[in-house]
Every structure is written in structure tokens, then in C-alpha cells.
Design an enzyme around this catalytic site. Structure first.
Site, PDB file in Angstrom:
ATOM      1  N   GLU A 165       1.626  -0.515  -5.150  1.00  0.00           N
ATOM      2  CA  GLU A 165       0.568   0.440  -5.455  1.00  0.00           C
ATOM      3  C   GLU A 165       1.210   1.811  -5.511  1.00  0.00           C
ATOM      4  O   GLU A 165       1.613   2.374  -4.487  1.00  0.00           O
ATOM      5  CB  GLU A 165      -0.531   0.434  -4.381  1.00  0.00           C
ATOM      6  CG  GLU A 165      -1.665   1.399  -4.717  1.00  0.00           C
ATOM      7  CD  GLU A 165      -2.266   2.113  -3.518  1.00  0.00           C
ATOM      8  OE1 GLU A 165      -3.415   2.551  -3.614  1.00  0.00           O
ATOM      9  OE2 GLU A 165      -1.578   2.239  -2.480  1.00  0.00           O
ATOM     10  N   ASP A 212       0.833  -1.193   0.000  1.00  0.00           N
ATOM     11  CA  ASP A 212       0.000   0.000   0.000  1.00  0.00           C
ATOM     12  C   ASP A 212       0.874   1.250   0.000  1.00  0.00           C
ATOM     13  O   ASP A 212       1.900   1.310   0.691  1.00  0.00           O
ATOM     14  CB  ASP A 212      -0.899  -0.018   1.239  1.00  0.00           C
ATOM     15  CG  ASP A 212      -1.900   1.108   1.266  1.00  0.00           C
ATOM     16  OD1 ASP A 212      -2.710   1.189   0.318  1.00  0.00           O
ATOM     17  OD2 ASP A 212      -1.876   1.896   2.225  1.00  0.00           O
TER      18      ASP A 212
END
Length: 525
Positions: free
Chosen positions: A255, A204
Site C-alpha cells: 500500500e 500497510d
């Protein structure tokens, strides 16, 4: 296997947002028991791996991305023992398991942040985060002008006068990756889960861990001091060594919302991450030239570093593409304006979504399928304000409707809510019209979106390898050849065009001698 033949290079990966996938214990919230009960759906779909959004203990201020403990399972979802059983049961179906890791920040309930609050200014505990004195005579102004991506300032003041940095919610303090203790901690977290059989991590905010230590002010839209800093590459080289030390080709997926695709590709060099999401493709509006440009730039940037592309249409943060493609107006996506006020034609959006599915399935590389995408679900735009739970909605005072609309629980069966999601309702309301979009209803319909995905994922495994070669089939037609025996075509124009010669393997809608508007086709010749 070598890097050239790794399973992840062409994998079809299914994203499970656990809270909304399936509820196994009747409390209205999805959990690991619900996922285990629906594994056969995923096996029948034909995916190669599951990516799970965070399953760690969390106060759920940001849907689990506010992690309180990186080595356990959120009790709302289950236990470590259940996670082990889920991993084993997925592996028994030849499905790999990728889990989220959230290294940019933690929950304000994490033991380290609580210790930092208690220890006070100048303490080693505060060096794990970005605590700073404020500006102005009395320190009442934030240390700089950075804005939270959830709205408002990126700084919150604590009672002793110092401020801490949070690029997201105020309940998600950012780690200070200049501190070696943070690096050691996350390397240990990787090993903890690799030892338990997970096959990889989705990272993330992978571009945001390292900050410019000067913490300079920025102009609007400038994220340079807290995105894509050079120090990231050292971190991911260390992580890659850990992944490579385990058997079975464990993977790292980034990401990164970066404006320059060539910059993003630098993280995919052979000693760093294996793969990264292609957000330029996700946000692309419904336009043949724009799609071709994105595909060209993607393949070029990835080819330069020897990495596979990864194609994605939707996820848990963005407006579902059935809705985007059905808008009367802008069909792209931007966090700056979700355009939820625009009228939506679901029939048009569905037709285009079917064509887009065949495009992503045909492109070289891997792909991601967000849960419910295979059912043709759309963004739920009319959730009552009092039921919304996304902190984006609260922090912007409703100016940004947030992400709840793409997180509404999945309909599995039956004619009334919660449509087989569980026995205790659903944590967000489902539209009544989803009764025609349950997995049960679509499995019995050979013309459904689910049948299209099943057929596409099955046939995709036999597509010929080779370079993508563009074809000219007329203005507004996106067409290419793979190898010597496969042609893809998608008609973006306003009129039908002649169908390429050969055997139709799969089509997103009815075809005869011509290819209708907003329709895609796979042809073998």
C-alpha cells in the site's frame, strides 16, 4: 509456476473489513465466525483470494491498525484456532488468504512501547521507536514540524519530557526501522503466519517505514523524509526471500500512496514486492481522457519492471465510488477534502459504478473488490457525530468526517436493520434503504449489481491474453481490444454512440444498436 504465470498476476481479490462483514456471535461486531458463515457468498462471487484487514489484538483506536500483538487474534474477532479453521475452509473453496501486516507502527498498548515508556530516555527500549527531546529552552516544542495524517502534530510528549513520533494517531507510535531488532521481529512475524497457511501479506503504509534520521522540518505537503526512502528496498528484498522460501507462491502486496507511479513500480522489481495498489486509478474522476491516461501510465510503469497492474475502485479508507461518481461536481477522491457536502445522485453513481466495474474486470492484471462494492453500496454520509468512531473525525474536530461512512456493516438479508449482519444490531447504523441492496435480494435479481459482478468475474477468466490496443470509437468513448476476439467500450459522452459489431457478452446497462451514456459493454467478435 514462474513469475509470468503466478496466480496473483490476474487474481480477483476481495477485501474483508472484519468488523463490518458479518457478525457470528451477536455482539454487533463482525468476526471470524461471521466470515466463515459467508464464505459461500465469496465462492459464488468468483474471487480468487480474500484480503483481511488487521485481525490482531488491538484497542481498536484505529479500527485494528493499532496492533498490540502481531502473533494473535483480536478476541473480539475470535481465536487463533478459528483463524486456522477459516484459512482451511477458504482453501477448500480454492480461495487464498492474504492478511494485513502493519510494520510502520503499533499500538501504544504493545509490550515494547510500554517498556519504552517505563525505561526512560536513552534506553535500548526507546531505540525501537522515535523518541526525541523537544525544541525550545524547556523542550516544550515538538522535535520537528511533521503533521499527523490524522490531524494535528505527529509528536506527543510523555511525562519525562521526551516526544515520540506517530504519523497517525497518538496511540500508534512509529517503529524505528534503523534498529535491527525491528527488522528481525517482523521477519519472524512473517514466518509465524506463513507457517499457519496464509498466502500473503498486504503491507500497510509500505512506503513509510524508513525515515530520514535527521528528522528535518518539511514544507506543507512534503513527505520526502518519511516516504519512499531508499532503505525500504533492502527490507522488501529480505521479505521476498522469506516469501519465496515457502511453497504455493506466497505474495507481498504494497500500500503506497506515491505521486510518481514510476517510483512506486520500483518496489515491484522481481526481488521485491509482487504487487501494489493502483491509487491513481482509484482517485481518477469520471472522465474518459483521465482514465485513459492513468491506464497508459499504469501499464507502462508496470511493464518496465515486469509486474502486473492491480486495479481498485474503493477500500476501507476512501469514499465509496457509487457516491464519488454520483456527485454533482468533483467525482475524484482526495484525503485533503472528502467533499461530503456535495449533492449525490445515487442513480447516476450506480450507473457509472456498474460501468467502472466492467472496466476494472476487463483490464490486464489483477483487481480488488471492497466488500459491499458488489452490492452497489454507497457512502453513508449522515452518521450521527456521537456514533462516529474514526479517530480522524475526533482529531480534526469534525473538519474531516473520517472513514466510518465506507465501513458501515454489510446488509445480507431481510427488510430491517441489521439486515442479517448479526442478531445483536450493528456497530454503525445502516440506512433503511439498504433493504433493497441485501445480498439475498440481489442474488434473486439478474439485473442487480451482484449479478453483474458474478457474471463479470466468471467471464473474466476466459478473456483473451495479449496487449491492450486502444480503439477510436468517438469523442468521449474509452475503448480497447484484447487479443483478437474481445472489445471493451465505455461511453463517457453525453449521447449514445454506435455499438461495436459482435456478440454482446456483458453490458453494465441496457444496450440495443447503440451504447448509452455511462454504459460499458464487453463484445466478442
Amino acid at each position: 509456476m514462474t513469475d509470468k504465470t503466478g496466480w496473483w498476476r490476474s487474481a480477483a481479490i476481495y477485501q474483508v473489513y472484519i468488523r463490518s462483514f458479518a457478525d457470528g456471535n451477536g455482539d454487533g461486531v463482525g468476526d471470524l465466525a461471521g466470515v466463515r458463515a459467508r464464505l459461500d457468498h465469496l465462492a459464488d462471487l468468483g474471487i480468487d483470494a480474500i484480503w483481511f484487514t488487521p485481525w490482531y489484538p488491538s484497542p481498536m483506536d484505529d479500527g485494528g491498525y493499532d496492533v498490540a500483538d502481531f502473533r494473535d487474534i483480536e478476541p473480539l474477532f475470535g481465536t487463533l484456532a478459528e483463524a486456522a479453521e477459516l484459512i482451511a475452509e477458504a482453501h477448500a473453496r480454492n480461495i487464498r488468504v492474504i492478511i494485513d501486516i502493519v510494520p510502520n507502527h503499533c499500538s501504544d498498548e504493545h509490550r515494547w512501547f510500554q517498556a519504552a515508556l517505563a525505561a526512560g530516555p536513552g534506553s535500548p527500549e526507546r531505540q525501537r521507536f522515535w523518541f526525541r527531546p523537544g525544541r525550545g529552552p524547556d523542550g516544550s516544542e515538538p522535535p520537528n514540524n511533521w503533521k499527523s495524517r490524522f490531524g494535528g502534530s505527529a509528536w506527543t510528549r510523555v511525562p519525562d519530557g521526551e516526544w515520540y513520533l506517530h504519523l497517525y494517531s497518538s496511540r500508534q507510535p512509529d517503529f524505528n526501522w534503523d534498529n535491527p531488532e525491528i527488522r528481525t521481529e517482523f521477519e519472524d512475524v512473517l514466518r509465524f503466519w506463513f507457517d499457519r497457511g496464509v498466502d500473503g501479506f498486504r503491507i500497510d503504509v509500505a512506503d513509510g517505514l524508513v525515515k530520514d534520521p535527521r528528522l528535518p522540518d518539511v514544507d506543507d505537503g512534503d513527505e520526502t523524509p518519511f516516504s519512499d526512502q531508499e532503505g525500504l528496498h533492502e527490507i522488501y528484498r529480505s521479505w521476498r526471500k522469506i516469501a519465496d522460501s515457502y511453497p504455493g507462491e506466497r505474495v507481498l502486496v504494497g500500500e503506497m500512496w506515491l505521486p510518481d507511479m514510476s517510483r512506486a513500480a520500483r518496489y515491484l522489481r522481481r526481488d521485491e514486492l509482487h504487487s501494489a495498489f493502483n491509487f491513481d486509478f482509484l482517485v481518477c474522476p469520471w472522465d474518459s481522457k483521465r482514465f485513459r491516461d492513468v491506464i497508459d501510465r499504469t501499464l507502462k510503469a508496470h511493464d518496465e519492471v515486469g509486474a502486473p497492474a492491480a486495479w481498485v475502485l474503493s477500500n476501507h479508507d476512501v469514499t465509496r465510488h457509487v457516491t464519488r461518481y454520483g456527485r454533482q461536481g468533483d467525482t475524484g477522491f482526495s484525503f485533503a477534502n472528502r467533499l461530503h457536502e456535495l449533492p449525490v445522485d445515487h442513480e447516476l453513481g450506480t450507473r457509472r459504478a456498474r460501468a467502472a466495474a466492467l472496466l476494472t474486470l476487463a483490464l490486464p492484471g489483477g483487481l480488488y473488490v471492497y466488500q459491499g462494492e458488489e452490492l452497489g453500496l454507497w457512502e453513508v454520509l449522515d452518521i450521527p457525530d456521537e456514533l462516529r468512531q474514526d479517530p480522524v473525525f475526533a482529531r480534526t474536530r469534525g473538519a474531516d468526517p473520517g472513514r466510518d461512512g465506507c465501513r458501515v456493516p454489510i446488509p445480507w438479508s431481510g427488510s430491517e436493520a441489521p439486515f442479517g449482519f448479526g442478531t445483536g444490531g450493528a456497530w454503525l447504523p445502516q440506512p433503511e434503504s439498504w433493504s433493497a441492496y441485501t445480498a439475498e435480494a440481489e442474488a434473486a435479481d439478474p439485473a442487480s449489481m451482484l449479478s453483474l459482478y458474478r457474471n463479470g468475474l466468471r467471464l473474466r477468466r476466459d478473456l483473451p491474453p495479449g496487449e491492450l490496443e486502444w480503439l477510436s470509437l468517438g469523442e468521449g468513448v474509452l475503448a480497447f481490444r484484447l487479443g483478437t476476439g474481445f472489445t471493451f467500450a465505455l461511453n463517457f459522452s453525453d449521447s449514445p454512440v454506435p455499438l461495436p459489431s459482435g456478440e454482446v457478452l456483458l453490458a453494465s446497462g441496457p444496450v440495443a444498436d447503440s451504447l448509452p451514456t455511462d454504459t460499458a459493454v464487453w463484445i466478442r467478435h
